[in-house]
Design a protein around this motif. Sequence first.
Motif, PDB file in Angstrom:
ATOM      1  N   LYS A 104       0.819  -1.208   0.000  1.00 56.24           N
ATOM      2  CA  LYS A 104       0.000   0.000   0.000  1.00 56.24           C
ATOM      3  C   LYS A 104       0.854   1.259   0.000  1.00 56.24           C
ATOM      4  O   LYS A 104       0.361   2.345  -0.264  1.00 56.24           O
ATOM      5  CB  LYS A 104      -0.965  -0.008   1.181  1.00 56.24           C
TER       6      LYS A 104
ATOM      7  N   THR B 142      -2.012   2.425  -5.128  1.00 56.30           N
ATOM      8  CA  THR B 142      -3.275   2.905  -4.577  1.00 56.30           C
ATOM      9  C   THR B 142      -4.056   1.715  -4.037  1.00 56.30           C
ATOM     10  O   THR B 142      -3.747   0.567  -4.342  1.00 56.30           O
ATOM     11  CB  THR B 142      -4.114   3.593  -5.667  1.00 56.30           C
ATOM     12  N   GLN B 143      -5.056   2.052  -3.281  1.00 60.14           N
ATOM     13  CA  GLN B 143      -5.787   0.978  -2.615  1.00 60.14           C
ATOM     14  C   GLN B 143      -6.415   0.004  -3.607  1.00 60.14           C
ATOM     15  O   GLN B 143      -6.339  -1.211  -3.442  1.00 60.14           O
ATOM     16  CB  GLN B 143      -6.871   1.579  -1.729  1.00 60.14           C
TER      17      GLN B 143
ATOM     18  N   MET C 161      -3.857  -2.149  -5.206  1.00 65.77           N
ATOM     19  CA  MET C 161      -3.395  -3.167  -4.273  1.00 65.77           C
ATOM     20  C   MET C 161      -4.420  -4.288  -4.142  1.00 65.77           C
ATOM     21  O   MET C 161      -4.062  -5.464  -4.121  1.00 65.77           O
ATOM     22  CB  MET C 161      -3.144  -2.520  -2.927  1.00 65.77           C
ATOM     23  N   GLN C 162      -5.666  -3.879  -4.075  1.00 61.30           N
ATOM     24  CA  GLN C 162      -6.715  -4.897  -3.980  1.00 61.30           C
ATOM     25  C   GLN C 162      -6.697  -5.819  -5.190  1.00 61.30           C
ATOM     26  O   GLN C 162      -6.843  -7.029  -5.074  1.00 61.30           O
ATOM     27  CB  GLN C 162      -8.078  -4.241  -3.838  1.00 61.30           C
TER      28      GLN C 162
ATOM     29  N   THR D  77      -7.192  -8.050   4.506  1.00 59.62           N
ATOM     30  CA  THR D  77      -6.287  -7.386   3.566  1.00 59.62           C
ATOM     31  C   THR D  77      -4.852  -7.828   3.815  1.00 59.62           C
ATOM     32  O   THR D  77      -4.107  -8.119   2.881  1.00 59.62           O
ATOM     33  CB  THR D  77      -6.378  -5.857   3.735  1.00 59.62           C
TER      34      THR D  77
ATOM     35  N   TYR E 154      -2.494  -9.781   1.238  1.00 57.95           N
ATOM     36  CA  TYR E 154      -1.221  -9.171   0.847  1.00 57.95           C
ATOM     37  C   TYR E 154      -0.078 -10.149   1.096  1.00 57.95           C
ATOM     38  O   TYR E 154       0.803 -10.335   0.250  1.00 57.95           O
ATOM     39  CB  TYR E 154      -1.034  -7.873   1.639  1.00 57.95           C
TER      40      TYR E 154
END
Lengths: 820, 444
Positions: free
Chosen positions: A788, A792-793, A796-797, B366, B370
């Motif tokens: 992150k 950007t979010q 990343m998602q 999340t 990740y």
Amino acid sequence: MVKDSKIKRKGAGIASAAKRFETALRQVEDAAGTESDSADSFLDDEDGNDASNSEGEESVDDFGFIKSKNETARDGERKDQLVEDEDDDVGNYNGLNHDSDKRDKDEIEPESDSDKFQVPEGYDSDSDIDNQDLTNLKEALVTAKERAITEAADRDRKIKKRKLYGDWAENAPPPLSDDDSEGEDSAQTKKKVTLDDIRTHTSSAFGTRALARLDELEKRSKGKSEVVKARLGRRIEQRVDRSAAYEIAKEEISKWDETVQQNRRAEHLEFPLQQNRSAADDLTMGLNDEGELDSEQLVHQLQDRKVSLEEVRARRNELRKMREQMFREEMKARRVKKIKSKTYRKIHKREREREAQVTAQLEGEDLEDDEDEYDKLVARARERMQLKHKNTSKWARDMKKMNLNKDKGNRAELEEMLRRGEELSQKVEGSDNESSGDELPSEDEEEEEVPNAPKQPKSIMDMKFMKDAEERLKRSNREEISAIHRMQEGRDAEDSEDEGDTALQIINQGRRRYGPGAKESQDETKKTLQKSNELEDDESSNILKKRGRNIEVRHVFDSEFDSVKEKKKQSTSDASNPWIQDVDAGSVTKGSSLRVVDRDSSKSEKTEAKLRRAKQKAVKAGAKSSSADTDADIQINVNDILQVRGIHDEEQNVDEVTDAMVTMIAKSGRTEFQQKELVKRAFAGDDVVRDFEDEKARVVEDEGDKEVDVTLPGWGSWTGSGTRKQTKRFIEKVDGIKTKDRKDNKLQNVIINEKSIKKSAKYLTEKVPYPYETRAQYERAMRMPIGKEWATQSTMQDLTKPRVIVKPGVVIDPLSAPFT
Amino acid sequence: MIIKTLSRSSDTYLPARSTEISRVSRNLDPSLHPFERAREYTRALNATKLESVFAAPFVGQLGNGHTDGVYSLAKDFGKINSVASGSGDGTVKFWDLTSRDQHASISAHKGIVKGLTVTLEGNLLSCGMDSTVKLWDVSAPDSSVPLKTFLGSSGFTGVDHHRSRPTFATSSSKVEVWDLNRSKPISDLSWGADNVNTVKFNQSEQSILASTGSDRSIVIHDTRSSSPVQKLVTSMRSNAISWNPMEAFVFAAANEDFNTYLYDMRKLTRSLNVYKNHVAAVMDVDFSPTGQELVTGSYDKTLRIFRVRDGHSRDVYHTKRMQRLFCVKFTMDAKYILSGSDEGNIRVWRSEASSRSGAQSARQRTKLEYDAALKERYKNMPEIRRISRHRHVPSHIKTATDIMKIEIASRERKEENVRRRSKKGSVPYSKEREKHILGVALKE
């Protein structure tokens, strides 16, 4: 008659069926007998024949039936035997009723039994019965009949026969076997007996019933091929069946292929999979609670239905907008209706009228009224302006009357007023012009239309003499311009004539130009140079290859047309930055003429080059330029790297600048000197080869075996009485890579680093991992961070979304067929 | 004197409501976040280490298990929390996975219960070596009496129910298809083998079934043509079969030669993949309902989880007391694995050793995603690779693995020697995916 003793009974059912048919045939027979007495004796013979044939037919038919019933009881060998027997069967039939036929007898005698079918003893059948099917039987029947006919030795019978068969023999098909045709009998004897023949000879009710059965048999046999193959062995049959079933199963299961492949390739899989929705689901699927389109599935659905998503979206938006507008309109009307104020009504009435007018205008109504009004307006304005700014106004008249117009201030005022009037009137006229000038043609047309144009106040420029003068001026200008053009063209042509004869002329950039406009032309030439460079590179390289190593590329500035001044300017500018000069000189393409003269080139070329040089000299001398340096012949020797060769030009003073690839030969002058110095300085002490060798030796030494002194400083070096001086040294040997083991040992121009850094090994993969093919590919995949801090979010998602997502606590059903 | 100070409203940085998560503003200027690769590598390494720290595959066992070994397991295709098990003493038990308690216990057969399956209505079909197939209503209060009994000619070794129709297939000395409403089999699909070990219906292309025979064969049958269609003979016997529920034509077969093979039904002359790592015969195999993984239970007292595309196991599960495994099953939500072993216990395992069920906060999710992405990205780095592959295995497995390695190496060396000393090309290299296949009945 034949093989009576060998005949065995096979099945009572067959026998009974055969018997039934036998009786039927007897009846047929009787009927035939009653029909023609004259052919009695023959019929006896024929009778037997017919009976035996039809018997055979029946029994075969029945046997076929039984065969299928007892199929499992029989073994494969038996069937194989059946296949083999097939050929002989005909022979058997051939042998029917003919004791005299020795050959047939021999054929039949040795074979026996298990396949032969049997009629009970009491049963009046002397013919052999076989187990072939109807078709075979028919053929056999025909041949037997023929045989019977041909072999009938009695001549008197023959005559009778002819009588009897005369009617059917004509249309009968040709015989099947050739061996039957050996007899000297007429064509009639070779004809086949068909069911129709029998039918013609039977007319009784019994006969027809029997024949109906025969017809049925015939019909059944018609669809089949002539010879039905015997069944294969059970194992073989099963194998064939299985392979057929396997093919079908494979085909069926391959229908899944597409779905499976799609899932395999899918970037993300979400379980349970969304499959097989009902039609109702499909309709409601795309819409969420607010009726918004949001689902990807709808997209697929729409794709299936050949309607684009955009269309649907647009349509829906349109409808929604219309609804909204209607609603607003309604609300507004309601609100307005409630207002009671009279002023509001009055104002709005006017407004409404105006609006109505506008709309009417827009619709093309009341056009005439409009025009009138406009005219009135204009007339009134004009009048007002005239009155105001003429001497006719009351104030002006008073002034005149009172002679006050002599007063300076008043006079000025009056004049101002008049001027204003004039201005205004002019403006009015001008505006008139403008209004008519909407359709003004272009200037040229205007000129043409001058005579037709309405009369305007004449200015001095409209006078004829002025126009004539102007015309003259224009003409002279035009002439001048064309003359200039011509001059330029002519010069260019001269240039091209000058230089066109040389074979190796690559670019014609013309003269150098200086002063204003020179820059533009230079730009142009640069562009062309860029283009031609590519071409030229190819060309020149080719030529160089062809011409061998020793090539002089002579670069000559053709300075015939340059004035001394220009040269001076140029030389000074170049002198200010010698590198530029160098570059100019170095770039082959800059020259206006370029020739390659080498040892191989012809004499004429050489002499031509010489002449050219001489000419230049002469020109230079004539110009008496103090700085003729720019015209110097600069010869570029394109030789091997690190090799210097003499230039075959006795006039030139060869000067080696460095042992670099380019040898610059300068005749004289300060500029050349400067360049030489510069180049010298730039490459001063640049002994690359020796440097490299030194470096390699250093690396070899560094990485090779080493002896390290590990003696502790101060250890053992005691002082005081009785101490010995410490002489022992601790030396440790560190194994390195021996010179002979080095990878670059035999590679002269390479250094291969043999050091391996242990710490970095942790961060290196041994080889390029599987899905990647090249190192670059792998590194590219690893380059972009996904955290992150760097993305950007949403990115990343996207990057971290797992490939397989399983909804917790839900049964995952297996793939169900999308194609059913 | 008025002094102007810098001030900003708290609205810009505080959440409007207490329930709202405060926004974290970030600066994406790369100069503020240097060493991205090194940092992510470290994160990946830590995630890998944490994965093994949190690995706790064993969930528990079902009730008190059986008094004899568990030789058959069956799951209800429609539910995620019910499972049936059959034991060596003829007992059949029905379990509730949520509470891990037994629902019903039936003394079903005389002798070993070799096969179990759940019908469409949720009833249980069991078969045993006493030549009977029995249908049980497990929801009934007194379930000691079977609803139906089907008599066969010899002891049954396996039973499987059709996915959508009331028919089932059994394996004994032959492969038979039965209708639930009839007492006699409706078709006989056997091909050759004296004894058929197991039979399995395809989950997607439902008319196709596969069986393994004691004559080292795998036979594909088709109920539409009611005949066997293809036969494959391998060098050793196959013990179990599992169809991939997501790829209709793909099935896996657990083999006696320590390996599991993946086949395409349409082309049996070579296997699609070989799953190695077991050090004894593989007794059972089951595909995950997602079709992405498979689990194998082996005679070497371990169960292993394989990714379909990989050749070596992703994970290996074992406990000190778990004996030879005879049956393994994925649950229908692909989250858990059940194993039945010789000592009579039915164990529940997580399919992902370090995963935890239960609600996760968005932040946690999340983070896990990740981490997973990082692990995937850096999986080829030596250190991460080593840590992620490292598993502690019982000493007998370790020893056996080492011995096997030596054996294989020596075999290869010998072959290479032979190859070197014989005529060029006369000793060809055999393909790992093909060398166990002796042949197919129908040439393709």
